[in-house]
Design a protein around this motif. Sequence first.
Motif, PDB file in Angstrom:
ATOM      1  N   ARG A  46      57.421   4.903  -8.020  1.00 12.03           N
ATOM      2  CA  ARG A  46      58.697   4.991  -8.727  1.00 12.03           C
ATOM      3  C   ARG A  46      58.986   3.789  -9.623  1.00 12.03           C
ATOM      4  N   VAL A  47      57.988   2.998  -9.888  1.00  6.83           N
ATOM      5  CA  VAL A  47      58.167   1.852 -10.789  1.00  6.83           C
ATOM      6  C   VAL A  47      57.653   2.239 -12.168  1.00  6.83           C
ATOM      7  N   PRO A  48      57.927   1.431 -13.209  1.00  9.02           N
ATOM      8  CA  PRO A  48      57.405   1.742 -14.548  1.00  9.02           C
ATOM      9  C   PRO A  48      55.898   1.950 -14.526  1.00  9.02           C
ATOM     10  N   TYR A  49      55.404   2.816 -15.399  1.00  6.15           N
ATOM     11  CA  TYR A  49      53.989   3.182 -15.413  1.00  6.15           C
ATOM     12  C   TYR A  49      53.079   1.961 -15.465  1.00  6.15           C
ATOM     13  N   GLU A  50      53.462   0.958 -16.290  1.00  4.59           N
ATOM     14  CA  GLU A  50      52.606  -0.210 -16.466  1.00  4.59           C
ATOM     15  C   GLU A  50      52.564  -1.094 -15.229  1.00  4.59           C
ATOM     16  N   ALA A  51      53.375  -0.751 -14.213  1.00  2.00           N
ATOM     17  CA  ALA A  51      53.403  -1.568 -12.998  1.00  2.00           C
ATOM     18  C   ALA A  51      52.837  -0.826 -11.787  1.00  2.00           C
ATOM     19  N   ARG A  52      52.286   0.359 -11.994  1.00  2.00           N
ATOM     20  CA  ARG A  52      51.811   1.153 -10.875  1.00  2.00           C
ATOM     21  C   ARG A  52      50.436   0.683 -10.383  1.00  2.00           C
ATOM     22  N   TYR A  53      49.961   1.391  -9.340  1.00  2.44           N
ATOM     23  CA  TYR A  53      48.725   0.974  -8.673  1.00  2.44           C
ATOM     24  C   TYR A  53      47.559   0.827  -9.637  1.00  2.44           C
ATOM     25  N   SER A  54      47.407   1.787 -10.562  1.00  6.22           N
ATOM     26  CA  SER A  54      46.270   1.735 -11.487  1.00  6.22           C
ATOM     27  C   SER A  54      46.277   0.448 -12.305  1.00  6.22           C
ATOM     28  N   SER A  55      47.482  -0.017 -12.677  1.00 10.80           N
ATOM     29  CA  SER A  55      47.582  -1.263 -13.442  1.00 10.80           C
ATOM     30  C   SER A  55      47.285  -2.472 -12.563  1.00 10.80           C
ATOM     31  N   ILE A  56      47.736  -2.417 -11.308  1.00  9.20           N
ATOM     32  CA  ILE A  56      47.451  -3.500 -10.359  1.00  9.20           C
ATOM     33  C   ILE A  56      45.939  -3.608 -10.157  1.00  9.20           C
ATOM     34  N   ARG A  57      45.292  -2.456  -9.961  1.00 10.15           N
ATOM     35  CA  ARG A  57      43.844  -2.438  -9.751  1.00 10.15           C
ATOM     36  C   ARG A  57      43.102  -2.943 -10.993  1.00 10.15           C
ATOM     37  N   LYS A  58      43.619  -2.611 -12.168  1.00 11.39           N
ATOM     38  CA  LYS A  58      42.990  -3.058 -13.407  1.00 11.39           C
ATOM     39  C   LYS A  58      42.994  -4.578 -13.501  1.00 11.39           C
ATOM     40  N   VAL A  59      44.111  -5.205 -13.103  1.00 12.16           N
ATOM     41  CA  VAL A  59      44.206  -6.666 -13.116  1.00 12.16           C
ATOM     42  C   VAL A  59      43.238  -7.273 -12.117  1.00 12.16           C
ATOM     43  N   MET A 112      45.780 -17.513  -2.767  1.00 13.69           N
ATOM     44  CA  MET A 112      46.574 -17.554  -3.995  1.00 13.69           C
ATOM     45  C   MET A 112      47.876 -16.767  -3.813  1.00 13.69           C
ATOM     46  N   PRO A 113      49.038 -17.379  -4.079  1.00  9.38           N
ATOM     47  CA  PRO A 113      50.316 -16.651  -3.976  1.00  9.38           C
ATOM     48  C   PRO A 113      50.321 -15.459  -4.932  1.00  9.38           C
ATOM     49  N   ILE A 114      50.918 -14.376  -4.494  1.00  9.79           N
ATOM     50  CA  ILE A 114      50.918 -13.157  -5.290  1.00  9.79           C
ATOM     51  C   ILE A 114      51.603 -13.361  -6.635  1.00  9.79           C
ATOM     52  N   GLU A 115      52.553 -14.298  -6.683  1.00 11.59           N
ATOM     53  CA  GLU A 115      53.279 -14.566  -7.928  1.00 11.59           C
ATOM     54  C   GLU A 115      52.352 -15.101  -9.023  1.00 11.59           C
ATOM     55  N   LYS A 116      51.276 -15.770  -8.604  1.00 12.26           N
ATOM     56  CA  LYS A 116      50.335 -16.342  -9.576  1.00 12.26           C
ATOM     57  C   LYS A 116      49.593 -15.268 -10.382  1.00 12.26           C
ATOM     58  N   LEU A 117      49.608 -14.020  -9.875  1.00 16.88           N
ATOM     59  CA  LEU A 117      48.912 -12.954 -10.584  1.00 16.88           C
ATOM     60  C   LEU A 117      49.594 -12.593 -11.895  1.00 16.88           C
ATOM     61  N   ALA A 118      50.813 -13.083 -12.073  1.00 12.19           N
ATOM     62  CA  ALA A 118      51.492 -12.880 -13.358  1.00 12.19           C
ATOM     63  C   ALA A 118      50.702 -13.561 -14.469  1.00 12.19           C
ATOM     64  N   ASP A 119      50.050 -14.682 -14.130  1.00 12.23           N
ATOM     65  CA  ASP A 119      49.232 -15.394 -15.129  1.00 12.23           C
ATOM     66  C   ASP A 119      47.993 -14.589 -15.501  1.00 12.23           C
ATOM     67  N   LYS A 120      47.617 -13.632 -14.636  1.00 10.34           N
ATOM     68  CA  LYS A 120      46.441 -12.802 -14.896  1.00 10.34           C
ATOM     69  C   LYS A 120      46.799 -11.497 -15.605  1.00 10.34           C
ATOM     70  N   GLY A 121      48.114 -11.335 -15.878  1.00  8.13           N
ATOM     71  CA  GLY A 121      48.552 -10.147 -16.601  1.00  8.13           C
ATOM     72  C   GLY A 121      49.230  -9.096 -15.749  1.00  8.13           C
ATOM     73  N   MET A 122      49.497  -9.385 -14.464  1.00  8.92           N
ATOM     74  CA  MET A 122      50.153  -8.393 -13.628  1.00  8.92           C
ATOM     75  C   MET A 122      51.635  -8.317 -13.955  1.00  8.92           C
ATOM     76  N   HIS A 123      52.160  -7.100 -14.034  1.00  6.37           N
ATOM     77  CA  HIS A 123      53.554  -6.849 -14.376  1.00  6.37           C
ATOM     78  C   HIS A 123      54.475  -7.417 -13.303  1.00  6.37           C
ATOM     79  N   GLU A 124      55.602  -7.981 -13.731  1.00  4.96           N
ATOM     80  CA  GLU A 124      56.528  -8.601 -12.771  1.00  4.96           C
ATOM     81  C   GLU A 124      57.076  -7.581 -11.781  1.00  4.96           C
ATOM     82  N   LYS A 125      57.230  -6.324 -12.216  1.00 10.95           N
ATOM     83  CA  LYS A 125      57.718  -5.286 -11.305  1.00 10.95           C
ATOM     84  C   LYS A 125      56.692  -5.013 -10.216  1.00 10.95           C
ATOM     85  N   SER A 126      55.417  -5.084 -10.551  1.00 11.52           N
ATOM     86  CA  SER A 126      54.364  -4.903  -9.552  1.00 11.52           C
ATOM     87  C   SER A 126      54.457  -5.990  -8.491  1.00 11.52           C
TER      88      SER A 126
END
Length: 334
Positions: free
Chosen positions: A68-81, A25-39
């Motif tokens: 150094r990215v917005p809080y909602e785009a950091r590792y913890s948010s990536i892992r949550k998705v 799955m292309p990483i861009e598709k994770l936007a559909d799962k709620g991943m922040h565009e900055k992530s």
Amino acid sequence: METQENETKIVYSNMVELTEEMKQMPIEKLADKGMHEKSIEVLTKIGIQTLGQLLATDTDFIHEATLRVPYEARYSSIRKVIMGMGLFFNDDHLRWENAGISDEIAMIPINNLDLSPHVKTTIAKNTCITYFGDLLTTDYEVILHMRNFGEGPLVELKNYIHSLGFSLPNEEITMREIKDSFKAKGIPMVGDTLELDTRTSALLYRNGIYTIDDLVKCGLDVYEIIGMGDVKRKKLATALQAKNIQLGAPVVLPTGTPVAIRPTEENINKIREENLSISKRIDNKEKLLSEYDKLVAERNNLILREQKLDEEIAARVALLSSQQNEEGSNYGRK
């Protein structure tokens, strides 16, 4: 940690099987799962193109890349998705495996556990723990120092985890558990026997003095305990006098009353062992932190070397191109 014959007590897991199609799955598709565009942007910059590559990437590397990215785009948010999809990083699998926890058990959401709403809410507010595997690999001291998480919720959490055949790392026994143990054995504790106030009783318990026998063995040294001020000394002396008990003298209790034999030397050895255990944990954490700093510094040096090499290669290519152009121009004039 034993898991056999206990997994049936746990409610359903969130885990799904990772297929080859999902890996591609292309990483861009994770936007559909709620991943922040900055992530997604940061992950793309560090060379991650597919979901499979993301799950196989060192999580410390991802964590540092997203600092150094917005809080909602950091590792913890990536892992949550990722975990919301029922998936997990390879690092998580290794961490759970080392703790004797299966992936299926580890992927049970905290909200699915049979715990009180207060315990679940407190864990969610104070930590990044959202799954059972994270809870079972979180050090006991972290849980112990959560805000609004008193002894009652702590005992509830420990009892529930124990009922499933697990325990927290570096787990210690609580005062409530000590009291319950004495109560189950029918052994009266010193605070109850002398009818002491809560603070004086707690001071004695913190110093390993649980029963009248412990108190008498400690003798007059009890009055020198740190925290034993004039008020507590007076209360203790008055209570002892009312019960006609002298420190240093044998204690005579009614026939049939069980007495706990806890020598002072045993208490000292227990404290010494606890201090040694804490010291070892500190040393281990310091070594891990030092190793982490060394690896980060080494990786940064490698990146700089690579950049210098790229610049040198680019300079040589530019020089070669310039020479070829000059030779072509000279040939044309001839």
